[in-house]
Write an enzyme that holds these catalytic residues in place. Structure first.
Site, mmCIF file in Angstrom:
data_model
loop_
_atom_site.group_PDB
_atom_site.id
_atom_site.type_symbol
_atom_site.label_atom_id
_atom_site.label_comp_id
_atom_site.label_asym_id
_atom_site.label_seq_id
_atom_site.Cartn_x
_atom_site.Cartn_y
_atom_site.Cartn_z
ATOM 1 N N GLY A 1 0.060 6.194 1.247
ATOM 2 C CA GLY A 1 1.141 5.575 0.476
ATOM 3 C C GLY A 1 2.513 6.162 0.739
ATOM 4 O O GLY A 1 3.480 5.831 0.054
ATOM 5 N N GLY B 1 0.818 -1.212 0.000
ATOM 6 C CA GLY B 1 0.000 0.000 0.000
ATOM 7 C C GLY B 1 0.845 1.254 0.000
ATOM 8 O O GLY B 1 0.366 2.346 -0.279
ATOM 9 N N ARG B 2 2.103 1.093 0.338
ATOM 10 C CA ARG B 2 2.995 2.265 0.331
ATOM 11 C C ARG B 2 4.394 1.839 -0.106
ATOM 12 O O ARG B 2 5.390 2.295 0.458
ATOM 13 C CB ARG B 2 3.052 2.927 1.697
ATOM 14 N N ASP C 1 1.462 -11.168 7.370
ATOM 15 C CA ASP C 1 1.937 -10.384 6.213
ATOM 16 C C ASP C 1 3.336 -9.838 6.472
ATOM 17 O O ASP C 1 3.974 -9.328 5.543
ATOM 18 C CB ASP C 1 0.968 -9.238 5.883
ATOM 19 N N ASN C 2 3.820 -9.954 7.699
ATOM 20 C CA ASN C 2 5.171 -9.489 8.021
ATOM 21 C C ASN C 2 6.109 -10.652 8.323
ATOM 22 O O ASN C 2 7.121 -10.473 9.003
ATOM 23 C CB ASN C 2 5.125 -8.536 9.219
#
Ligand code: AMP
Ligand code: MG
Length: 487
Positions: free
Chosen positions: A122, A88-89, A248-249
């Site tokens: 973002g 997202g960023r 997700d990490n």
């Protein structure tokens, strides 16, 4: 000036990303550049001037061969499934092949909104970009698997965080950006065939020996589990608290990723949490191995359909692997703890010795990093310095008796033991108050304290004169340290 791109993820894994373009910065200025890493990657910056270099590293100009994409992934965040996360960023610029043939992702973090930005802007601001650079490079110097930082470039834009702050982008280097959440995404959005494709890709890229196994997907699960066990054990050895071990990490490669709310523990307590949002202590220091296992169970679920297709007993075998997790973890962790405690010989009572150490330290306010350096000196210098770390020195007296008796039986001479202990017990870690001091100065335009600290942390095990303040904990009256996600 040619970088050796070969973008296999974009080529092979359609459906797991969105092609996208960088928001070019208004005014790219190079703040930090990791020349040694650039060289290791074979990135040639020879013939270009400073402003062209800032442009390339800041996203103003795309290096030839780059194909920016936003990777799609899902993730369990604090135990709850979010099916649509993703870059997202950040954008993956592509993969470069280093001179030794190794493949690395180049990712630009903070490069603007993408299809996966949800409500976010973002962007990234200077403080968190510098923090990631410093801590990830410190981890690498400690010998812990991690993504690396190639550069920080300020964008000339103001970004709203705590008021308006300087925008910045960080160039992140990783063995890959495949995550447990990548598999969760493939399973949730596409199903079995896409999971198989992604698994085959991950095997080829990270664990090629798994392709030869009877069940390659079970072998993949096992390889990732072992890599994560090695990683989390190494965090526990140095007192690192990741802070946001959402799936997700969690990388497939076994590298530490996502330096948001992470911090090093100072006073030992198993329940230590720094993250402002971790109210329940899910990601507390001593809970990290349990969470690692939980995350591996999520990887197992995402792989379940392809595992069982290879072998109808596959699920039972995957469950057995997860059952074995505590034993495998303890074996790895104990190996490192023996080295930290200077024990050259194995003894079946070692696990008990280590467990009783942490019981004795709990709640005593003893600095975790200093403890092991001072312990090394006890047989020669006595206990005074070590005792001074404890609120009540009596709490550690019995444990020290046992430890001293134990090492008295070993053949290794004292000075050899001290030297060996000092190669695994760091003296200099990114102390929270020193990190904040350096970031504060950087925000005011003075990079000197930050650069000094980078230099100190590049050689964490080796005592150097004049650096005493970097080895000391925060003053007793320092405010409680709090960290933040997604900044
Ligand atoms: P993190 O907490 O950094 O692991 O991020 C979790 C999710 O939020 C990921 O999908 C990120 O891409 C996304 N995210 C974090 N910060 C931002 C931001 N400023 N703008 C857009 N997306 C973001
Ligand atoms: Mg993340």
């Amino acid at each position: 000036m040619a970088w050796n791109f070969d973008n296999s993820y974009a080529r092979e894994l359609e459906g797991l990303y969105a092609p996208w373009q960088i928001d070019p910065p208004e005014d790219a200025q190079l703040t930090l550049f990791n020349g040694a890493l650039a060289e290791r990657l074979g990135l040639d910056f020879e013939d270009i001037g400073d402003s062209a270099r800032a442009g390339l590293l800041g996203g103003a100009q795309l290096p030839e061969g780059a194909e920016p994409i936003a990777m799609a992934y899902s993730g369990h965040q604090f135990g709850h499934f979010s099916h649509q996360l993703g870059d997202g960023r950040a954008l993956l610029l592509g993969e470069v092949i280093a001179p030794d043939g190794k493949r690395f992702d180049l990712q630009l973090k903070g490069s603007g909104r993408t299809p996966f930005s949800r409500g976010g802007d973002g962007k990234l601001v200077l403080g968190p970009a510098l923090r990631e650079y410093l801590v990830s490079e410190a981890m690498a110097a400690l010998g812990i698997a991690t993504t690396r930082s190639l550069s920080v470039v300020t964008t000339g834009e103001k970004v709203r965080r705590n008021g308006l702050e300087q925008g910045a982008v960080l160039m992140r280097v990783a063995a890959s950006h495949l995550r447990v959440g990548s598999f969760e995404y493939a399973a949730a959005h596409h199903g079995k065939e896409q999971v198989r494709k992604l698994a085959d890709y991950a095997i080829a890229r990270h664990y090629p020996e798994a392709a030869e196994a009877d069940n390659p997907y079970l072998a993949l699960l096992e390889a990732v589990m072992d890599a994560q066990i090695r990683l989390v054990a190494s965090w526990m050895h140095v007192g690192f608290i990741h802070g946001v071990m959402n799936t997700d990490n969690v990388t497939i490669s076994g590298e530490t990723i996502d330096y948001g709310p992470c911090a090093f523990m100072d006073r030992y307590s198993g329940g230590t949490v720094f993250s402002s949002i971790d109210h329940g202590g899910r990601y507390a220091f001593a809970n990290q191995p349990n969470i690692c296992r939980w995350n591996m169970a999520k990887l197992g679920s995402a792989l379940a359909e392809v595992i069982v297709e290879e072998d109808e007993d596959g699920i039972a075998k995957a469950n057995q692997l997860l059952e074995d997790f505590p034993d495998r973890y303890h074996a790895r962790w104990l190996e490192g703890m023996r080295a930290k405690l200077g024990l050259a010989e194995n003894d079946e009572r070692d696990l008990g010795l280590v467990a009783s150490l942490f019981n004795a330290m709990e709640g005593q306010g003893a600095d975790y990093t200093q403890f092991f350096r001072l312990l090394a000196r006890v047989p020669e210098d006595g206990r005074e310095a070590l005792n001074a770390l404890f609120d009540e020195p009596d709490a550690i007296a019995g444990w020290l008796d046992t430890w001293e008796a134990r090492i008295a039986h070993e053949e290794r001479p004292h000075d050899k033991r001290v030297a060996a202990m000092n190669t695994v017990n760091p003296l200099y870690i990114p102390r929270n108050h020193k990190v904040e001091e350096a970031l504060q100065a950087a925000a005011n335009g003075d990079m000197d304290p930050f650069n000094t600290m980078l230099d100190v942390l590049a050689r964490p095990y080796e005592e150097r004169e004049g650096l005493e303040e970097y080895a000391r904990p925060a003053p007793a009256d320092a405010p409680a340290y709090v960290t933040y996600c997604g900044t």
